[in-house]
Write a protein that holds these residues in place. Structure first.
Motif, PDB file in Angstrom:
ATOM      1  N   ARG A  27       0.807  -1.417   0.115  1.00 41.65           N
ATOM      2  CA  ARG A  27      -0.464   0.490   0.103  1.00 41.65           C
ATOM      3  C   ARG A  27       0.560   0.916   0.193  1.00 41.65           C
ATOM      4  NH1 ARG A  27      -5.144  -0.248   2.436  1.00 41.65           N
ATOM      5  NH2 ARG A  27      -5.517   1.675   2.534  1.00 41.65           N
ATOM      6  N   ALA A  28       2.743   1.244   0.050  1.00 39.61           N
ATOM      7  CA  ALA A  28       2.742   2.336  -0.047  1.00 39.61           C
ATOM      8  C   ALA A  28       2.852   3.160  -1.409  1.00 39.61           C
ATOM      9  CB  ALA A  28       4.382   1.459   0.053  1.00 39.61           C
ATOM     10  N   PRO A  29       3.391   3.997  -1.614  1.00 35.53           N
ATOM     11  CA  PRO A  29       3.586   4.791  -0.301  1.00 35.53           C
ATOM     12  C   PRO A  29       2.692   5.518   0.303  1.00 35.53           C
ATOM     13  CG  PRO A  29       3.677   6.677  -2.627  1.00 35.53           C
ATOM     14  CD  PRO A  29       3.001   5.313  -2.762  1.00 35.53           C
ATOM     15  N   TYR A  30       3.349   6.182   2.006  1.00 34.31           N
ATOM     16  CA  TYR A  30       2.842   6.462   3.179  1.00 34.31           C
ATOM     17  C   TYR A  30       3.135   7.951   2.666  1.00 34.31           C
ATOM     18  CZ  TYR A  30       1.347   1.390   3.282  1.00 34.31           C
ATOM     19  OH  TYR A  30       0.476   0.337   2.918  1.00 34.31           O
ATOM     20  N   ASP A  31       2.019   8.789   3.497  1.00 31.06           N
ATOM     21  CA  ASP A  31       2.446  10.227   4.371  1.00 31.06           C
ATOM     22  C   ASP A  31       2.963   9.952   5.533  1.00 31.06           C
ATOM     23  OD1 ASP A  31       1.877  11.623   1.660  1.00 31.06           O
ATOM     24  OD2 ASP A  31      -0.093  10.482   2.389  1.00 31.06           O
ATOM     25  N   ARG A  32       2.314   9.327   6.380  1.00 27.24           N
ATOM     26  CA  ARG A  32       2.309   9.234   7.722  1.00 27.24           C
ATOM     27  C   ARG A  32       3.057   7.569   8.182  1.00 27.24           C
ATOM     28  NH1 ARG A  32       3.149  13.467   6.825  1.00 27.24           N
ATOM     29  NH2 ARG A  32       1.913  15.413   8.129  1.00 27.24           N
TER      30      ARG A  32
ATOM     31  N   ASN B 214      11.808   3.489   2.850  1.00 27.97           N
ATOM     32  CA  ASN B 214      12.423   3.308   1.649  1.00 27.97           C
ATOM     33  C   ASN B 214      10.211   3.066   0.976  1.00 27.97           C
ATOM     34  OD1 ASN B 214      14.698   2.466   1.467  1.00 27.97           O
ATOM     35  ND2 ASN B 214      13.585   0.096   1.827  1.00 27.97           N
ATOM     36  N   GLN B 215       8.926   3.222   1.991  1.00 26.45           N
ATOM     37  CA  GLN B 215       7.676   3.524   1.905  1.00 26.45           C
ATOM     38  C   GLN B 215       6.890   4.262   2.405  1.00 26.45           C
ATOM     39  OE1 GLN B 215       5.933  -0.169   3.684  1.00 26.45           O
ATOM     40  NE2 GLN B 215       7.619  -1.730   3.454  1.00 26.45           N
ATOM     41  N   MET B 216       7.824   5.305   2.459  1.00 34.18           N
ATOM     42  CA  MET B 216       7.696   6.854   3.325  1.00 34.18           C
ATOM     43  C   MET B 216       7.527   8.468   1.398  1.00 34.18           C
ATOM     44  SD  MET B 216       6.027   6.893   5.933  1.00 34.18           S
ATOM     45  CE  MET B 216       6.222   8.787   6.505  1.00 34.18           C
ATOM     46  N   THR B 217       6.956   8.832   1.855  1.00 34.20           N
ATOM     47  CA  THR B 217       6.719   9.931   0.598  1.00 34.20           C
ATOM     48  C   THR B 217       7.917  10.908   0.790  1.00 34.20           C
ATOM     49  OG1 THR B 217       5.453  10.831   1.928  1.00 34.20           O
ATOM     50  CG2 THR B 217       4.216   9.820  -0.013  1.00 34.20           C
ATOM     51  N   PRO B 218       8.667  11.643   0.122  1.00 33.33           N
ATOM     52  CA  PRO B 218       9.243  13.009   0.440  1.00 33.33           C
ATOM     53  C   PRO B 218       8.824  13.801   2.026  1.00 33.33           C
ATOM     54  CG  PRO B 218       9.569  12.518  -1.852  1.00 33.33           C
ATOM     55  CD  PRO B 218       7.857  11.775  -1.062  1.00 33.33           C
ATOM     56  N   CYS B 219       9.186  14.122   2.986  1.00 32.23           N
ATOM     57  CA  CYS B 219       8.938  15.145   3.797  1.00 32.23           C
ATOM     58  C   CYS B 219       7.705  14.193   4.956  1.00 32.23           C
ATOM     59  CB  CYS B 219       8.708  15.973   2.929  1.00 32.23           C
ATOM     60  SG  CYS B 219       9.731  16.705   2.096  1.00 32.23           S
ATOM     61  N   GLY B 220       7.795  12.698   4.592  1.00 38.60           N
ATOM     62  CA  GLY B 220       6.158  12.400   5.294  1.00 38.60           C
ATOM     63  C   GLY B 220       7.437  12.065   6.822  1.00 38.60           C
ATOM     64  N   VAL B 221       6.422  11.620   7.666  1.00 34.69           N
ATOM     65  CA  VAL B 221       6.665  11.626   9.564  1.00 34.69           C
ATOM     66  C   VAL B 221       6.679  10.363   9.057  1.00 34.69           C
ATOM     67  CG1 VAL B 221       5.852  12.335  11.420  1.00 34.69           C
ATOM     68  CG2 VAL B 221       5.825  13.780   9.635  1.00 34.69           C
ATOM     69  N   ILE B 222       7.793  10.121  10.197  1.00 34.80           N
ATOM     70  CA  ILE B 222       7.646   8.700  11.652  1.00 34.80           C
ATOM     71  C   ILE B 222       6.771   9.281  12.450  1.00 34.80           C
ATOM     72  CG2 ILE B 222       8.623   7.177  11.739  1.00 34.80           C
ATOM     73  CD1 ILE B 222       9.991   6.542   8.958  1.00 34.80           C
ATOM     74  N   LEU B 223       5.677   8.814  13.222  1.00 36.71           N
ATOM     75  CA  LEU B 223       6.421   9.085  14.466  1.00 36.71           C
ATOM     76  C   LEU B 223       6.223   7.782  15.193  1.00 36.71           C
ATOM     77  CD1 LEU B 223       5.845  10.615  16.740  1.00 36.71           C
ATOM     78  CD2 LEU B 223       3.618  10.237  16.630  1.00 36.71           C
ATOM     79  N   THR B 224       6.876   7.229  16.305  1.00 37.65           N
ATOM     80  CA  THR B 224       7.815   6.271  16.785  1.00 37.65           C
ATOM     81  C   THR B 224       7.794   6.187  18.341  1.00 37.65           C
ATOM     82  OG1 THR B 224       8.619   3.727  17.149  1.00 37.65           O
ATOM     83  CG2 THR B 224       9.522   5.509  15.336  1.00 37.65           C
ATOM     84  N   PRO B 225       7.681   5.244  19.581  1.00 37.73           N
ATOM     85  CA  PRO B 225       8.838   4.998  20.631  1.00 37.73           C
ATOM     86  C   PRO B 225       9.676   4.596  20.646  1.00 37.73           C
ATOM     87  CG  PRO B 225       6.108   4.417  20.899  1.00 37.73           C
ATOM     88  CD  PRO B 225       6.043   4.660  19.687  1.00 37.73           C
TER      89      PRO B 225
ATOM     90  N   GLU C 281      14.136  14.855   1.033  1.00 32.35           N
ATOM     91  CA  GLU C 281      13.216  14.942   0.227  1.00 32.35           C
ATOM     92  C   GLU C 281      14.054  13.853  -1.112  1.00 32.35           C
ATOM     93  OE1 GLU C 281      13.183  18.425  -1.528  1.00 32.35           O
ATOM     94  OE2 GLU C 281      12.015  19.845  -0.209  1.00 32.35           O
ATOM     95  N   ASP C 282      14.468  13.036  -0.523  1.00 36.37           N
ATOM     96  CA  ASP C 282      15.497  12.132  -1.708  1.00 36.37           C
ATOM     97  C   ASP C 282      15.124  10.830  -0.840  1.00 36.37           C
ATOM     98  OD1 ASP C 282      17.403  12.351   1.132  1.00 36.37           O
ATOM     99  OD2 ASP C 282      18.937  12.587  -0.245  1.00 36.37           O
ATOM    100  N   GLY C 283      14.554  10.849   0.477  1.00 34.94           N
ATOM    101  CA  GLY C 283      13.868   9.516   1.030  1.00 34.94           C
ATOM    102  C   GLY C 283      15.106   8.730   1.489  1.00 34.94           C
ATOM    103  N   ARG C 284      16.153   9.119   1.782  1.00 37.51           N
ATOM    104  CA  ARG C 284      17.175   8.521   2.437  1.00 37.51           C
ATOM    105  C   ARG C 284      17.701   8.418   3.761  1.00 37.51           C
ATOM    106  NH1 ARG C 284      18.425   4.582  -0.811  1.00 37.51           N
ATOM    107  NH2 ARG C 284      19.940   4.079   0.357  1.00 37.51           N
ATOM    108  N   SER C 285      17.135   9.637   4.147  1.00 39.24           N
ATOM    109  CA  SER C 285      17.802   9.810   5.740  1.00 39.24           C
ATOM    110  C   SER C 285      16.038  10.602   6.177  1.00 39.24           C
ATOM    111  CB  SER C 285      18.551  10.147   5.753  1.00 39.24           C
ATOM    112  OG  SER C 285      17.950  12.202   5.998  1.00 39.24           O
ATOM    113  N   ALA C 286      15.550  10.107   7.479  1.00 40.42           N
ATOM    114  CA  ALA C 286      14.950  10.926   8.353  1.00 40.42           C
ATOM    115  C   ALA C 286      15.585  11.304   9.884  1.00 40.42           C
ATOM    116  CB  ALA C 286      13.637   9.440   9.122  1.00 40.42           C
TER     117      ALA C 286
END
Length: 397
Positions: A183-188, A204-215, A233-238
């Protein structure tokens, strides 16, 4: 205290909603979802509310005490819904809780940090009861939310609850560490379990500038906080700051048992260890439960280490440190009648020296809080930092 007496001290659902708004845990944008999607619609008949002050859980059954059950459902209290990975039977609490419904204040605080917008697609890691999925689906539409749950029975129960409520989110039985590429890509991406490392698959499954929120936390101890990472923006880091202390059950694939003491400290090892002293106080090391800021920071600074505090007896307490990459160990013996504590160390690493260096660095920076620390994830791994990615916490060593 009986459940009925405890019930009288609890908010009604309306009062809980007002309290969440007043405290800033819930934003006005989430109020309609709170009103429309009650937690009670996703809880089992038999559940175990968990008292945060006493760390005790007690059974409450809707069939025998519906008023108490409803009061707990509408309270700002975590509720255990599964013990021992589903092997537990009976009404009394099991050994270890393995699925739960989090405190509403934590749920809505994390949803606030997630900052979803209309049209966003969200991947949730850890379905649990399905309540969090339902809140997201009410706001974004069920077709924009997918949830992954590692426990088959929990996944089925959550899926059925969501369908029954009219919000048929796709619930996938699988390992959330892998995300869900179909179901990728995801915004969150939002995780409702604690992680010790963030998988590359999520980026790898995120959109550029998307947000990952995790404990997120370390193996040093239980202290963890929510990491809010913005994908480049290049999806290589967060990268991003920690937002708040939390306590979640660890992702099952990242659980780790306690080291076997005898494998590190065989007979006679104490006599052969290097001996020194320290003036660091006991308070920061006397407990390995709950969120402790010093423990959180030490875990950020010192890799591959876990610690365990013995019970205090006759004014004396031993705190042990074990290396996870080799058999290095250290022990500090704190005594009420002495300002200096004796330190024993052995192995390729001097674990206490590393811990004390990290602790002194934290003190030297005026004991910064969790909100000044951040995390960066990229091809090289994970790096914690203070105030800026250019100031890595690893410099403490």
């Amino acid at each position: 205290m009986t459940a009925r007496t405890e019930q009288e001290k609890r908010f009604s659902r309306e009062e809980l909603g007002r309290s969440l708004l007043e405290k800033g845990c819930m934003t006005p944008a989430w109020a309609p979802a709170f009103e429309a999607v009650p937690r009670s619609a996703f809880l089992p008949d038999l559940m175990w509310p968990h008292d945060m002050e006493t760390s005790r859980s007690a059974p409450v059954d809707r069939s025998t005490d519906p008023e108490a059950w409803q009061a707990y459902a509408d309270s700002d209290q975590p509720i255990v819904t599964q013990w021992d990975d589903g092997t537990h039977q009976g009404t009394e609490p099991g050994t270890s809780f393995s699925s739960s419904s989090s405190m509403p204040s934590v749920v809505f605080s994390m949803l606030k940090d997630l900052d979803v917008r209309e049209g966003h697609r969200v991947l949730e890691i850890g379905t649990g009861t399905g309540w969090n999925s339902a809140l997201l689906a009410h706001r974004l539409g069920a077709s924009n939310v997918v949830s992954v749950e590692v426990d088959g029975a929990v996944a089925q129960a959550g899926r059925e609850a969501l369908k029954r409520f009219g919000l048929p989110v796709e619930v996938v039985h699988g390992d959330g560490y892998l995300g869900f590429a179909d179901r990728a890509p995801y915004d969150r991406i939002i995780a409702t379990c604690g992680l010790r490392s963030i998988p590359r698959a999520w980026l790898n499954q995120m959109t550029p500038c998307g947000v990952i929120l995790t404990p997120w936390g370390t193996y040093y101890g239980p202290s963890e906080a929510t990491a809010r990472l913005v994908v480049a923006e290049d999806g290589r880091s967060a990268s991003g700051l920690f937002t708040r202390p939390v306590a979640f059950m660890r992702m099952r694939s990242q659980r780790r048992g306690w080291p076997q003491h005898s494998e590190y400290v065989p007979a006679g090892a104490m006599d052969a260890a290097d001996v020194s002293t320290t003036t660091v106080g006991e308070d920061e090391f006397s407990s390995t439960e709950g969120f402790r800021l010093a423990g959180f920071v030490i875990g950020l600074c010192v890799d591959n280490i876990v610690h365990l505090a013995d019970r205090k007896e006759n004014g004396k307490r031993a705190v042990w440190f074990y290396g996870l990459s080799d058999k290095s160990w250290a022990c500090v013996v704190f005594r009420d009648d002495r300002k200096e504590s004796r330190v024993y160390q052995s192995g390729p690493r001097r674990l206490w020296d590393e811990v004390e260096t990290a602790y002194r660095w934290w003190e030297g920076n005026d004991r910064p809080g969790y909100e000044r620390f951040g995390l960066t994830v990229d091809d090289a791994g994970e790096r914690a930092w203070l105030d800026s990615p250019d100031n890595p916490a690893a410099l403490a060593l």
